[in-house]
Design a protein around this motif. Sequence first.
Motif, PDB file in Angstrom:
ATOM      1  N   GLU A  13      -7.885   0.243  -5.507  1.00  0.00           N
ATOM      2  CA  GLU A  13      -7.302  -1.108  -5.457  1.00  0.00           C
ATOM      3  C   GLU A  13      -7.306  -1.701  -6.835  1.00  0.00           C
ATOM      4  OE1 GLU A  13      -7.882  -3.458  -1.808  1.00  0.00           O
ATOM      5  OE2 GLU A  13      -9.676  -2.245  -1.586  1.00  0.00           O
ATOM      6  N   THR A  71       0.834  -1.202   0.000  1.00  0.00           N
ATOM      7  CA  THR A  71       0.000   0.000   0.000  1.00  0.00           C
ATOM      8  C   THR A  71       0.869   1.254   0.000  1.00  0.00           C
ATOM      9  OG1 THR A  71      -1.695  -1.176   1.250  1.00  0.00           O
ATOM     10  CG2 THR A  71      -1.831   1.226   1.240  1.00  0.00           C
ATOM     11  N   ARG A 106      -2.552  -1.257  -3.633  1.00  0.00           N
ATOM     12  CA  ARG A 106      -3.567  -0.341  -3.114  1.00  0.00           C
ATOM     13  C   ARG A 106      -2.928   1.029  -2.917  1.00  0.00           C
ATOM     14  NH1 ARG A 106      -6.540  -1.721   2.469  1.00  0.00           N
ATOM     15  NH2 ARG A 106      -4.378  -2.096   2.985  1.00  0.00           N
TER      16      ARG A 106
END
Length: 146
Positions: free
Chosen positions: A146, A61, A94
């Motif tokens: 995402e 992420t 993400r």
Amino acid sequence: MIEVCPVSLKLAKEVCGRLHRHLGPPTKCNFAVGICDESGEVRGVAIVGEPVARNLCDGWTFEVLRVATDGCENGCSMLLAACRKMARAWGARRLVTYTLPSEGGTSLRAAGFVYDGQTKGGTWQREGRTSGPPVCGEPKSRWIWE
């Protein structure tokens, strides 16, 4: 005409310090991207790094830490879309970012981000922690791609 252009982290931080409405440039970041006009003038930047919230630090992420423009049309959407592409190239699965409740999120939706709810707000300041002056502690809207 505005187009995406490469910028150094140093330049991105300088532009962010000049153009961002309520925060200065972040101290840590992984990459940045800019938008320029036909004369080559940088009209906006986006800065991406690891998530500030430790429970989002999973190695997959990234967080869009700042987006700042001089108000040029579609600038924020262009920067956010470029951040998505760059994050994917870096191996991210993400991308998250946050806005103030007073900010509508139109650019985020246009760039493919989805509203993920509101944070509780608060501050990172704790007794014994020397992380600098507190920043905006009001609840924020979280957006995810995402």
